[in-house]
Design an enzyme around this catalytic site. Structure first.
Site, PDB file in Angstrom:
ATOM      1  N   GLY A   1       0.713  -1.124   0.088  1.00 51.06           N
ATOM      2  CA  GLY A   1       0.175   0.105  -0.006  1.00 51.06           C
ATOM      3  C   GLY A   1       0.847   1.205  -0.108  1.00 51.06           C
ATOM      4  O   GLY A   1       0.643   2.315   0.762  1.00 51.06           O
ATOM      5  N   GLY A   2       2.122   1.238  -0.839  1.00 45.74           N
ATOM      6  CA  GLY A   2       3.046   2.186  -0.648  1.00 45.74           C
ATOM      7  C   GLY A   2       2.504   3.497  -1.212  1.00 45.74           C
ATOM      8  O   GLY A   2       3.154   4.489  -1.174  1.00 45.74           O
TER       9      GLY A   2
ATOM     10  N   GLY B   1      -0.458   4.971  -1.006  1.00 51.89           N
ATOM     11  CA  GLY B   1      -1.691   5.360  -0.366  1.00 51.89           C
ATOM     12  C   GLY B   1      -1.062   6.344   0.745  1.00 51.89           C
ATOM     13  O   GLY B   1       0.047   6.778   0.822  1.00 51.89           O
TER      14      GLY B   1
ATOM     15  N   VAL C   1      -0.826   6.702   4.006  1.00 56.00           N
ATOM     16  CA  VAL C   1      -0.070   6.090   5.178  1.00 56.00           C
ATOM     17  C   VAL C   1       1.388   6.004   4.354  1.00 56.00           C
ATOM     18  O   VAL C   1       2.435   5.877   4.847  1.00 56.00           O
ATOM     19  CB  VAL C   1      -0.380   5.387   6.138  1.00 56.00           C
ATOM     20  CG1 VAL C   1       0.632   4.891   7.203  1.00 56.00           C
ATOM     21  CG2 VAL C   1      -1.792   5.826   6.747  1.00 56.00           C
TER      22      VAL C   1
ATOM     23  N   TYR D   1     -15.609  -5.199   5.054  1.00 57.37           N
ATOM     24  CA  TYR D   1     -14.565  -4.912   5.372  1.00 57.37           C
ATOM     25  C   TYR D   1     -14.039  -5.007   6.826  1.00 57.37           C
ATOM     26  O   TYR D   1     -12.641  -5.437   6.991  1.00 57.37           O
ATOM     27  CB  TYR D   1     -14.355  -3.409   5.217  1.00 57.37           C
ATOM     28  CG  TYR D   1     -13.087  -2.813   5.329  1.00 57.37           C
ATOM     29  CD1 TYR D   1     -12.077  -2.798   4.391  1.00 57.37           C
ATOM     30  CD2 TYR D   1     -12.895  -1.817   6.596  1.00 57.37           C
ATOM     31  CE1 TYR D   1     -10.884  -2.085   4.489  1.00 57.37           C
ATOM     32  CE2 TYR D   1     -11.609  -1.172   6.801  1.00 57.37           C
ATOM     33  CZ  TYR D   1     -10.759  -1.618   5.778  1.00 57.37           C
ATOM     34  OH  TYR D   1      -9.364  -0.743   5.962  1.00 57.37           O
TER      35      TYR D   1
ATOM     36  N   LYS E   1     -10.650  -7.362   8.339  1.00 50.42           N
ATOM     37  CA  LYS E   1      -9.614  -6.689   9.084  1.00 50.42           C
ATOM     38  C   LYS E   1      -9.595  -7.721  10.492  1.00 50.42           C
ATOM     39  O   LYS E   1      -8.495  -7.803  10.964  1.00 50.42           O
ATOM     40  CB  LYS E   1      -9.922  -5.438   9.243  1.00 50.42           C
ATOM     41  CG  LYS E   1      -9.522  -4.337   8.394  1.00 50.42           C
ATOM     42  CD  LYS E   1      -8.049  -4.122   7.966  1.00 50.42           C
ATOM     43  CE  LYS E   1      -7.596  -2.992   7.093  1.00 50.42           C
ATOM     44  NZ  LYS E   1      -6.170  -3.131   6.842  1.00 50.42           N
TER      45      LYS E   1
ATOM     46  N   PRO F   1      -5.232   2.221  14.326  1.00 57.31           N
ATOM     47  CA  PRO F   1      -5.214   3.591  14.105  1.00 57.31           C
ATOM     48  C   PRO F   1      -6.608   3.979  14.427  1.00 57.31           C
ATOM     49  O   PRO F   1      -7.627   3.217  14.605  1.00 57.31           O
ATOM     50  CB  PRO F   1      -4.670   4.033  12.642  1.00 57.31           C
ATOM     51  CG  PRO F   1      -5.448   2.756  12.125  1.00 57.31           C
ATOM     52  CD  PRO F   1      -5.419   1.742  12.748  1.00 57.31           C
TER      53      PRO F   1
ATOM     54  N   ASN G   1      -8.916   7.905  13.160  1.00 57.30           N
ATOM     55  CA  ASN G   1      -9.259   8.828  11.972  1.00 57.30           C
ATOM     56  C   ASN G   1      -7.791   9.331  11.318  1.00 57.30           C
ATOM     57  O   ASN G   1      -7.436  10.293  11.999  1.00 57.30           O
ATOM     58  CB  ASN G   1     -10.285   9.821  11.913  1.00 57.30           C
ATOM     59  CG  ASN G   1     -11.725   8.939  12.177  1.00 57.30           C
ATOM     60  OD1 ASN G   1     -12.346   8.548  11.187  1.00 57.30           O
ATOM     61  ND2 ASN G   1     -11.873   9.302  13.357  1.00 57.30           N
TER      62      ASN G   1
ATOM     63  N   TRP H   1     -23.628  17.378   6.607  1.00 56.25           N
ATOM     64  CA  TRP H   1     -24.806  16.639   7.240  1.00 56.25           C
ATOM     65  C   TRP H   1     -24.593  16.770   8.847  1.00 56.25           C
ATOM     66  O   TRP H   1     -23.716  16.904   9.270  1.00 56.25           O
ATOM     67  CB  TRP H   1     -24.298  15.212   6.858  1.00 56.25           C
ATOM     68  CG  TRP H   1     -25.081  14.705   5.526  1.00 56.25           C
ATOM     69  CD1 TRP H   1     -25.213  15.648   4.573  1.00 56.25           C
ATOM     70  CD2 TRP H   1     -25.338  13.301   5.055  1.00 56.25           C
ATOM     71  NE1 TRP H   1     -25.744  14.831   3.544  1.00 56.25           N
ATOM     72  CE2 TRP H   1     -25.844  13.374   3.767  1.00 56.25           C
ATOM     73  CE3 TRP H   1     -25.335  12.067   5.870  1.00 56.25           C
ATOM     74  CZ2 TRP H   1     -26.362  12.529   3.178  1.00 56.25           C
ATOM     75  CZ3 TRP H   1     -25.677  10.995   5.281  1.00 56.25           C
ATOM     76  CH2 TRP H   1     -26.109  11.121   3.644  1.00 56.25           C
TER      77      TRP H   1
END
Length: 316
Positions: free
Chosen positions: A5-6, A8, A10, A138, A142, A165, A167, A203
């Site tokens: 996920g390089g 993305g 993070v 999802y 996880k 983590p 948010n 919202w």
């Protein structure tokens, strides 16, 4: 250290870590489709990492999670299973060659916590009930990443670990109006309103409380964990300071020079869960980490967004 996920949010934050002691190989989905076990194994064969920080995941907002719940479960189960399985095989080859096994750290998510839970969120409650129905595919994928990590740690005596983590926000986030989280959505809407003159409609009433952690803080914490943490019990690592959505929106308005009183709050729409506080006391007992303030993190993120607009993920 191989970072899945390089590309993305993070993953790219590791480029901002000031270290001369580590080399980060940032593996993106264009480099390897980790839903394929051969691709996962080939990445480890090519890079021969000493450690792996596993961030890769199929992610999306509430709408995507609800409409494609099976895809979110299937793709994430495949990605996680292939990365951990191939990392185990790679470790066995290293051990046979007289080298230490590869250290693997996998990133979880607060969505793994049960919908009906005692606050603050503590990791001993993760499997105490079903997650929220809006993203259960999802969330269960996880959760199984936690289970798989524990199983390998127990059976093969490897110090594989997980982190939870809260948010996360920062540069290179996804700013799609349909698939982004709260901070990038606010930045996108407020900046668009500044450019077009159209109103910002948000919202709820903005009173919901959330915790926010800057992405570079998460990258630094994960690197510290690779070096110092060996407990198979997941660890909450996010900043526990809570901010209401109204305050976050006002900070972004100040940074982007947009009048906060021009925001319209649609109270006919749901405000969301009032609060989701997490307990990061275990991490802070081990590391007196100084988190980036919300304002400083938002300022860096907004500056990056303006400098790269419209060539940012979710916009162009």
């Amino acid at each position: 250290i191989l970072i899945t996920g390089g590309s993305g949010m993070v993953g790219s934050a590791f480029n901002r870590i000031n270290t001369q002691d580590h080399f980060f190989a940032l593996l993106s989905s264009q480099d390897a489709d980790l839903r394929n076990s051969y691709a996962a194994g080939a990445a480890m064969h090519d890079w021969e990492p000493d450690a792996i920080i596993h961030l890769a995941a199929k992610v999306g907002g509430v709408k995507g999670n609800m409409e494609r719940v099976a895809e979110f479960f299937e793709d994430n189960i495949l990605i996680n299973t292939n990365v951990l399985k191939e990392a185990r095989h790679y470790s066995e080859r290293r051990i046979a060659a007289g080298k230490p096994p590869v250290k693997v750290l996998s990133l979880l998510s607060t969505c793994i916590y049960p919908d009906d839970v005692q606050y603050p969120l503590t990791t001993d409650q993760i499997h105490n009930g079903p997650p929220h129905p809006s993203n259960f595919g999802y969330a269960y994928a996880k959760r199984m990443l936690d289970v798989h990590t524990r199983a390998i740690a127990q059976q093969f005596d490897m110090h594989w670990i997980t982190a939870v983590p809260n948010n996360i926000f920062g540069e290179n986030d996804n700013f799609s109006l349909e698939h982004s989280h709260v901070v990038p959505a606010l930045i996108r809407k407020i900046y668009d309103a500044k450019l077009t003159g159209n109103p910002v409609i948000l919202w709820g009433d903005g009173t919901a409380l959330r915790e926010f952690t800057y992405s570079t803080d998460i990258a630094n914490i994960l690197l510290w964990m690779v070096q110092n943490y060996n407990d198979p019990e997941p660890m909450n690592i996010g900043n526990h300071v809570q901010h209401c959505i109204k305050d976050v929106a006002e900070l972004i308005c100040n940074i982007l020079d947009y009048p906060y009183d021009a925001i319209l709050w649609d109270t006919d729409q749901p405000t969301g869960q009032l609060k989701k506080p997490s307990d990061n006391s275990k991490f802070l007992q081990m590391n007196d980490f100084k988190y980036t303030t919300l304002y400083d993190g938002l300022k860096k993120t907004c500056d990056w967004y303006i400098a790269n607009y419209p060539r940012v993920r979710g916009v162009s």
